[in-house]
Design a protein around this motif. Structure first.
Motif, PDB file in Angstrom:
ATOM      1  N   VAL A  76       0.836  -1.206   0.000  1.00  0.00           N
ATOM      2  CA  VAL A  76       0.000   0.000   0.000  1.00  0.00           C
ATOM      3  C   VAL A  76       0.869   1.253   0.000  1.00  0.00           C
ATOM      4  O   VAL A  76       0.608   2.196  -0.754  1.00  0.00           O
ATOM      5  N   ASP A  77       1.910   1.273   0.823  1.00  0.00           N
ATOM      6  CA  ASP A  77       2.767   2.454   0.902  1.00  0.00           C
ATOM      7  C   ASP A  77       3.437   2.772  -0.428  1.00  0.00           C
ATOM      8  O   ASP A  77       3.595   3.935  -0.793  1.00  0.00           O
ATOM      9  N   SER A  78       3.829   1.746  -1.167  1.00  0.00           N
ATOM     10  CA  SER A  78       4.502   2.007  -2.444  1.00  0.00           C
ATOM     11  C   SER A  78       3.520   2.217  -3.590  1.00  0.00           C
ATOM     12  O   SER A  78       3.804   2.969  -4.516  1.00  0.00           O
ATOM     13  N   THR A  79       2.358   1.595  -3.533  1.00  0.00           N
ATOM     14  CA  THR A  79       1.434   1.611  -4.676  1.00  0.00           C
ATOM     15  C   THR A  79       0.463   2.779  -4.656  1.00  0.00           C
ATOM     16  O   THR A  79       0.086   3.285  -5.709  1.00  0.00           O
ATOM     17  N   ARG A  80       0.067   3.250  -3.504  1.00  0.00           N
ATOM     18  CA  ARG A  80      -0.947   4.315  -3.470  1.00  0.00           C
ATOM     19  C   ARG A  80      -0.458   5.608  -4.116  1.00  0.00           C
ATOM     20  O   ARG A  80      -1.246   6.463  -4.479  1.00  0.00           O
ATOM     21  N   ARG A  81       0.839   5.741  -4.295  1.00  0.00           N
ATOM     22  CA  ARG A  81       1.382   6.922  -4.980  1.00  0.00           C
ATOM     23  C   ARG A  81       0.972   6.971  -6.451  1.00  0.00           C
ATOM     24  O   ARG A  81       0.964   8.026  -7.064  1.00  0.00           O
ATOM     25  N   PHE A  82       0.641   5.820  -7.010  1.00  0.00           N
ATOM     26  CA  PHE A  82       0.209   5.775  -8.414  1.00  0.00           C
ATOM     27  C   PHE A  82      -1.018   6.646  -8.637  1.00  0.00           C
ATOM     28  O   PHE A  82      -1.189   7.231  -9.701  1.00  0.00           O
ATOM     29  N   VAL A  83      -1.886   6.701  -7.634  1.00  0.00           N
ATOM     30  CA  VAL A  83      -3.154   7.422  -7.787  1.00  0.00           C
ATOM     31  C   VAL A  83      -2.933   8.922  -7.867  1.00  0.00           C
ATOM     32  O   VAL A  83      -3.627   9.626  -8.595  1.00  0.00           O
ATOM     33  N   THR A  84      -1.959   9.438  -7.150  1.00  0.00           N
ATOM     34  CA  THR A  84      -1.763  10.880  -7.082  1.00  0.00           C
ATOM     35  C   THR A  84      -0.833  11.430  -8.161  1.00  0.00           C
ATOM     36  O   THR A  84      -0.740  12.644  -8.318  1.00  0.00           O
ATOM     37  N   ARG A  85      -0.161  10.565  -8.880  1.00  0.00           N
ATOM     38  CA  ARG A  85       0.759  11.041  -9.916  1.00  0.00           C
ATOM     39  C   ARG A  85      -0.008  11.696 -11.051  1.00  0.00           C
ATOM     40  O   ARG A  85      -1.082  11.256 -11.438  1.00  0.00           O
ATOM     41  N   GLY A  86       0.592  12.720 -11.607  1.00  0.00           N
ATOM     42  CA  GLY A  86      -0.016  13.419 -12.728  1.00  0.00           C
ATOM     43  C   GLY A  86       0.200  12.686 -14.041  1.00  0.00           C
ATOM     44  O   GLY A  86       1.003  11.752 -14.140  1.00  0.00           O
ATOM     45  N   ALA A  87      -0.509  13.112 -15.033  1.00  0.00           N
ATOM     46  CA  ALA A  87      -0.380  12.518 -16.368  1.00  0.00           C
ATOM     47  C   ALA A  87       0.924  12.976 -17.007  1.00  0.00           C
ATOM     48  O   ALA A  87       1.451  14.045 -16.677  1.00  0.00           O
ATOM     49  N   PRO A  88       1.479  12.183 -17.923  1.00  0.00           N
ATOM     50  CA  PRO A  88       2.708  12.605 -18.601  1.00  0.00           C
ATOM     51  C   PRO A  88       2.469  13.866 -19.433  1.00  0.00           C
ATOM     52  O   PRO A  88       1.374  14.087 -19.936  1.00  0.00           O
ATOM     53  N   ARG A  89       3.486  14.665 -19.578  1.00  0.00           N
ATOM     54  CA  ARG A  89       3.337  15.939 -20.301  1.00  0.00           C
ATOM     55  C   ARG A  89       3.410  15.772 -21.810  1.00  0.00           C
ATOM     56  O   ARG A  89       2.821  16.535 -22.547  1.00  0.00           O
ATOM     57  N   LYS A  90       4.154  14.797 -22.270  1.00  0.00           N
ATOM     58  CA  LYS A  90       4.270  14.602 -23.711  1.00  0.00           C
ATOM     59  C   LYS A  90       3.023  13.903 -24.239  1.00  0.00           C
ATOM     60  O   LYS A  90       2.534  12.946 -23.664  1.00  0.00           O
ATOM     61  N   ARG A  91       2.535  14.385 -25.365  1.00  0.00           N
ATOM     62  CA  ARG A  91       1.324  13.820 -25.950  1.00  0.00           C
ATOM     63  C   ARG A  91       1.501  12.374 -26.396  1.00  0.00           C
ATOM     64  O   ARG A  91       0.572  11.583 -26.337  1.00  0.00           O
ATOM     65  N   THR A  92       2.655  12.014 -26.835  1.00  0.00           N
ATOM     66  CA  THR A  92       2.863  10.688 -27.392  1.00  0.00           C
ATOM     67  C   THR A  92       3.243   9.645 -26.341  1.00  0.00           C
ATOM     68  O   THR A  92       3.307   8.465 -26.639  1.00  0.00           O
ATOM     69  N   MET A  93       3.464  10.077 -25.133  1.00  0.00           N
ATOM     70  CA  MET A  93       3.915   9.154 -24.091  1.00  0.00           C
ATOM     71  C   MET A  93       2.740   8.493 -23.386  1.00  0.00           C
ATOM     72  O   MET A  93       1.765   9.153 -23.022  1.00  0.00           O
ATOM     73  N   VAL A  94       2.840   7.182 -23.180  1.00  0.00           N
ATOM     74  CA  VAL A  94       1.879   6.418 -22.401  1.00  0.00           C
ATOM     75  C   VAL A  94       2.656   5.743 -21.274  1.00  0.00           C
ATOM     76  O   VAL A  94       3.658   5.075 -21.525  1.00  0.00           O
ATOM     77  N   VAL A  95       2.207   5.936 -20.046  1.00  0.00           N
ATOM     78  CA  VAL A  95       2.883   5.357 -18.891  1.00  0.00           C
ATOM     79  C   VAL A  95       2.012   4.234 -18.334  1.00  0.00           C
ATOM     80  O   VAL A  95       0.839   4.442 -18.040  1.00  0.00           O
ATOM     81  N   MET A  96       2.599   3.042 -18.214  1.00  0.00           N
ATOM     82  CA  MET A  96       1.920   1.890 -17.614  1.00  0.00           C
ATOM     83  C   MET A  96       2.662   1.542 -16.334  1.00  0.00           C
ATOM     84  O   MET A  96       3.877   1.390 -16.350  1.00  0.00           O
ATOM     85  N   GLN A  97       1.923   1.435 -15.238  1.00  0.00           N
ATOM     86  CA  GLN A  97       2.515   1.040 -13.964  1.00  0.00           C
ATOM     87  C   GLN A  97       1.697  -0.108 -13.388  1.00  0.00           C
ATOM     88  O   GLN A  97       0.466  -0.112 -13.489  1.00  0.00           O
ATOM     89  N   ARG A  98       2.413  -1.066 -12.807  1.00  0.00           N
ATOM     90  CA  ARG A  98       1.741  -2.221 -12.217  1.00  0.00           C
ATOM     91  C   ARG A  98       2.468  -2.588 -10.937  1.00  0.00           C
ATOM     92  O   ARG A  98       3.693  -2.645 -10.900  1.00  0.00           O
ATOM     93  N   SER A  99       1.698  -2.838  -9.911  1.00  0.00           N
ATOM     94  CA  SER A  99       2.252  -3.274  -8.636  1.00  0.00           C
ATOM     95  C   SER A  99       1.482  -4.513  -8.197  1.00  0.00           C
ATOM     96  O   SER A  99       0.250  -4.488  -8.129  1.00  0.00           O
ATOM     97  N   MET A 100       2.199  -5.606  -7.909  1.00  0.00           N
ATOM     98  CA  MET A 100       1.558  -6.869  -7.580  1.00  0.00           C
ATOM     99  C   MET A 100       1.906  -7.305  -6.159  1.00  0.00           C
ATOM    100  O   MET A 100       3.010  -7.065  -5.676  1.00  0.00           O
TER     101      MET A 100
END
Length: 170
Positions: A71-95
């Motif tokens: 939880v401590d490491s993964t909940r940060r995913f929710v608050t992160r902003g979207a990437p600034r570059k239009r062509t960039m797609v960011v995928m994050q996964r925590s298991m």
């Protein structure tokens, strides 16, 4: 229709089923847009997460220490902003996998583009396969807040039954 009916049944029946199981404490039950999630604390510092979507359901149990680190490491995913570059797609996964060799695991996924961010919980079990629950941002925030409450509750010592003062003497 079936999906929402199943979620309603889970939310209504789960409290009655859990009431009879001593030592468990329900932290949260949510009927999200895509399915239902229940978070319980079990004796021995175990956090159990039950999820249902459509005709799929799974219950996965984690040690409180594992759940806290995840939880401590993964909940940060929710608050992160979207990437600034239009062509960039960011995928994050925590298991996080169960401590037992059951093959059960839960993952949190985040897919962010310049204009949208989507979240999902992925549940997988060796016996029943896998299914995902799509989450809105507010649902993800609620989920992680409930997980934090569950970790705190699982780490608290179980209160001993009060002594009534009635002891048998010789």
């Amino acid at each position: 229709m079936v999906r929402s009916l199943f979620a309603i049944v889970l939310i209504l029946v789960a409290p009655a089923a859990l009431r009879g199981q001593e030592g468990r404490r329900t932290i949260a039950r949510y009927g999200f847009t895509d399915g239902a999630v229940a978070i319980d604390v079990r004796p021995g510092g175990i956090v159990a997460i039950a999820a249902a979507q459509g005709d799929s359901a799974a219950t996965i149990a984690f040690r409180a220490s594992d759940a806290r680190a995840w939880v401590d490491s993964t909940r940060r995913f929710v608050t992160r902003g979207a990437p600034r570059k239009r062509t960039m797609v960011v995928m994050q996964r925590s298991m996080m996998a169960e401590a037992a060799d059951s093959g059960a695991a839960m993952s949190f996924l985040r897919r962010a583009e310049s204009d949208t961010t989507t979240f999902a919980l992925l549940f997988s079990t060796r016996d029943f396969g896998k299914f995902s629950l799509a989450l809105e941002r507010r649902e993800a925030v609620l989920f992680f807040a409930a997980m934090r409450r569950a970790v705190v509750a699982a780490r608290q010592p179980v209160a001993a039954k009060p002594d009534t003062g009635a002891t048998k003497g010789p």
